[in-house]
Write a protein that holds these residues in place. Structure first.
Motif, PDB file in Angstrom:
ATOM      1  N   ILE A  23       0.762  -1.491   0.339  1.00 34.66           N
ATOM      2  CA  ILE A  23       0.460  -0.309   0.025  1.00 34.66           C
ATOM      3  C   ILE A  23       0.709   0.846  -0.550  1.00 34.66           C
ATOM      4  N   SER A  24       2.018   1.285   1.043  1.00 39.52           N
ATOM      5  CA  SER A  24       3.496   2.474   0.613  1.00 39.52           C
ATOM      6  C   SER A  24       3.862   2.733  -0.057  1.00 39.52           C
ATOM      7  N   CYS A  25       4.208   1.480  -1.030  1.00 49.84           N
ATOM      8  CA  CYS A  25       4.622   1.497  -2.457  1.00 49.84           C
ATOM      9  C   CYS A  25       6.026   1.296  -2.190  1.00 49.84           C
ATOM     10  N   ALA A  26       6.416   0.838  -1.132  1.00 47.23           N
ATOM     11  CA  ALA A  26       7.777   1.150  -1.147  1.00 47.23           C
ATOM     12  C   ALA A  26       8.105  -0.529  -1.465  1.00 47.23           C
ATOM     13  N   LYS A  27       9.667  -0.267  -1.200  1.00 45.45           N
ATOM     14  CA  LYS A  27      10.398  -1.508  -2.111  1.00 45.45           C
ATOM     15  C   LYS A  27      10.200  -2.513  -0.165  1.00 45.45           C
ATOM     16  N   PRO A  28       9.441  -3.648  -1.141  1.00 50.77           N
ATOM     17  CA  PRO A  28      10.060  -4.252   0.248  1.00 50.77           C
ATOM     18  C   PRO A  28      11.042  -4.648   1.133  1.00 50.77           C
ATOM     19  N   THR A  29      11.363  -4.483   2.713  1.00 52.90           N
ATOM     20  CA  THR A  29      12.109  -5.055   3.354  1.00 52.90           C
ATOM     21  C   THR A  29      12.409  -6.678   3.335  1.00 52.90           C
ATOM     22  N   SER A  49       6.851 -14.654  -1.168  1.00 50.36           N
ATOM     23  CA  SER A  49       5.880 -14.002  -1.161  1.00 50.36           C
ATOM     24  C   SER A  49       6.400 -12.536  -0.912  1.00 50.36           C
ATOM     25  N   ILE A  50       7.281 -12.314  -1.325  1.00 53.83           N
ATOM     26  CA  ILE A  50       8.674 -11.359  -1.226  1.00 53.83           C
ATOM     27  C   ILE A  50       8.202 -10.484  -2.675  1.00 53.83           C
ATOM     28  N   ALA A  51       8.761 -12.150  -3.214  1.00 52.76           N
ATOM     29  CA  ALA A  51       8.721 -11.697  -5.480  1.00 52.76           C
ATOM     30  C   ALA A  51       7.217 -11.065  -5.928  1.00 52.76           C
ATOM     31  N   GLU A  52       5.968 -12.215  -4.742  1.00 51.65           N
ATOM     32  CA  GLU A  52       4.690 -11.306  -5.758  1.00 51.65           C
ATOM     33  C   GLU A  52       4.403 -10.532  -5.692  1.00 51.65           C
ATOM     34  N   ARG A  57       3.312  -4.256  -7.672  1.00 50.08           N
ATOM     35  CA  ARG A  57       3.753  -3.647  -7.114  1.00 50.08           C
ATOM     36  C   ARG A  57       4.554  -2.606  -8.367  1.00 50.08           C
ATOM     37  N   ARG A  58       4.588  -3.165  -9.135  1.00 50.50           N
ATOM     38  CA  ARG A  58       5.346  -2.796 -10.803  1.00 50.50           C
ATOM     39  C   ARG A  58       4.367  -3.047 -11.335  1.00 50.50           C
ATOM     40  N   ARG A  59       3.529  -4.050 -11.124  1.00 54.53           N
ATOM     41  CA  ARG A  59       2.537  -3.971 -12.246  1.00 54.53           C
ATOM     42  C   ARG A  59       1.543  -2.709 -12.047  1.00 54.53           C
ATOM     43  N   THR A  60       1.102  -2.339 -10.285  1.00 60.86           N
ATOM     44  CA  THR A  60       0.805  -1.153  -9.984  1.00 60.86           C
ATOM     45  C   THR A  60       1.266   0.198 -10.566  1.00 60.86           C
ATOM     46  N   GLU A  61       1.845   0.185 -10.748  1.00 59.36           N
ATOM     47  CA  GLU A  61       2.891   0.908 -10.848  1.00 59.36           C
ATOM     48  C   GLU A  61       2.630   1.606 -12.694  1.00 59.36           C
ATOM     49  N   ARG A  62       2.931   0.976 -13.194  1.00 59.90           N
ATOM     50  CA  ARG A  62       3.224   0.729 -14.673  1.00 59.90           C
ATOM     51  C   ARG A  62       1.049   0.706 -15.651  1.00 59.90           C
ATOM     52  N   GLU A  63       0.220   0.460 -13.896  1.00 58.70           N
ATOM     53  CA  GLU A  63      -0.959   0.080 -14.947  1.00 58.70           C
ATOM     54  C   GLU A  63      -1.656   2.091 -14.507  1.00 58.70           C
ATOM     55  N   LYS A  64      -0.729   2.772 -13.137  1.00 61.63           N
ATOM     56  CA  LYS A  64      -1.104   3.779 -12.834  1.00 61.63           C
ATOM     57  C   LYS A  64      -0.828   5.141 -13.592  1.00 61.63           C
ATOM     58  N   ALA A  65       1.042   4.834 -14.357  1.00 66.48           N
ATOM     59  CA  ALA A  65       0.882   5.403 -15.759  1.00 66.48           C
ATOM     60  C   ALA A  65       1.087   5.419 -16.744  1.00 66.48           C
ATOM     61  N   ASP A  66       0.013   4.130 -16.514  1.00 65.51           N
ATOM     62  CA  ASP A  66      -0.912   4.144 -18.343  1.00 65.51           C
ATOM     63  C   ASP A  66      -1.725   5.007 -18.499  1.00 65.51           C
ATOM     64  N   SER A  67      -2.829   5.005 -17.195  1.00 59.54           N
ATOM     65  CA  SER A  67      -3.677   5.153 -16.594  1.00 59.54           C
ATOM     66  C   SER A  67      -3.468   7.014 -17.566  1.00 59.54           C
ATOM     67  N   SER A  68      -2.367   7.035 -16.012  1.00 60.67           N
ATOM     68  CA  SER A  68      -2.320   8.877 -16.515  1.00 60.67           C
ATOM     69  C   SER A  68      -2.684   9.511 -17.964  1.00 60.67           C
ATOM     70  N   ARG A  69      -1.144   8.436 -18.922  1.00 62.29           N
ATOM     71  CA  ARG A  69      -1.126   8.418 -19.571  1.00 62.29           C
ATOM     72  C   ARG A  69      -1.973   8.962 -20.737  1.00 62.29           C
ATOM     73  N   TYR A  70      -2.851   7.920 -21.042  1.00 67.93           N
ATOM     74  CA  TYR A  70      -3.623   7.777 -21.262  1.00 67.93           C
ATOM     75  C   TYR A  70      -5.394   8.472 -21.408  1.00 67.93           C
ATOM     76  N   ALA A  71      -5.477   8.935 -19.790  1.00 66.80           N
ATOM     77  CA  ALA A  71      -6.333   9.777 -19.211  1.00 66.80           C
ATOM     78  C   ALA A  71      -7.494  10.222 -20.619  1.00 66.80           C
ATOM     79  N   ILE A  72      -6.466  11.208 -21.863  1.00 68.33           N
ATOM     80  CA  ILE A  72      -7.702  11.965 -21.979  1.00 68.33           C
ATOM     81  C   ILE A  72      -7.998  11.092 -23.726  1.00 68.33           C
TER      82      ILE A  72
END
Length: 190
Positions: A23-29, A49-52, A57-72
């Motif tokens: 949730i915090s999008c921090a790298k897992p320790t 579990s850590i790898a998953e 986290r990576r997939r969420t970041e990519r989807e967030k970037a795509d969402s803002s890039r193609y929002a218009i």
């Protein structure tokens, strides 16, 4: 019995920590939890579990970037028809008519400036026109509206453009509506 309860407690604790990190999008320790017995199995589960969680986290970041890039995209698609109408207005006025009327000439210049401003906005948001004329027909970017018998061009080359096509950041926004060359006597089925 206590050993089994401890394993369940630590499993729930690890899951909670993973969710908080996700949730915090921090790298897992990496946390090392040593349980009595089955150490190899627990370490493998922990690594999985850590790898998953990292993959999520990576997939969420990519989807967030795509969402803002193609929002218009939907808005841009609507504006394309406005620009098309401006271009039709410019094409409908002859040079002689502009020279005959100062008001018409000023209106023409105003529409021309508006068209240039729309092109600047397109560029700002990564919207580019598809270059279709003279290119090989590509069903990913072109929509064939008709075929034209053309002895000068090879079959399958775009020879007329009815409506411009556009892409937004390499993703198709609207296909170019085109006429495609065919050899004399060929049909669409051949």
């Amino acid at each position: 019995m206590e050993h089994l309860c401890m394993k369940k407690f630590l499993g729930i604790l690890f899951l909670s920590i993973s969710i908080i990190l996700l949730i915090s999008c921090a790298k897992p320790t990496v946390v090392t939890i040593v349980l009595p017995g089955d150490n190899e199995l627990n370490c493998e589960q922990l690594e999985n579990s850590i790898a998953e969680s990292e993959n999520v986290r990576r997939r969420t970041e990519r989807e967030k970037a795509d969402s803002s890039r193609y929002a218009i995209t939907n808005f841009a698609r609507s504006i394309l028809s406005v620009a098309d109408n401006l271009n039709r207005a410019l094409e409908s006025v002859s040079e002689e008519a502009c020279e005959g009327s100062e008001e018409l000439k000023n209106l023409y210049i105003g529409i021309e400036m508006t068209g240039k401003e729309i092109d600047n906005v397109y560029e700002q948001f990564g919207i580019k026109a598809i270059e279709a004329l003279g290119k090989k027909f590509d069903h990913n970017f072109h929509q064939a509206m008709f075929e034209v018998e053309d002895l000068e061009q090879p079959a399958g080359v775009v020879v007329q453009q009815v409506q411009k096509g556009y892409v937004i950041h390499e993703r198709l926004l609207r296909p170019a509506m085109v006429g495609v060359a065919k050899k004399k006597g060929e049909s669409a089925e051949s």
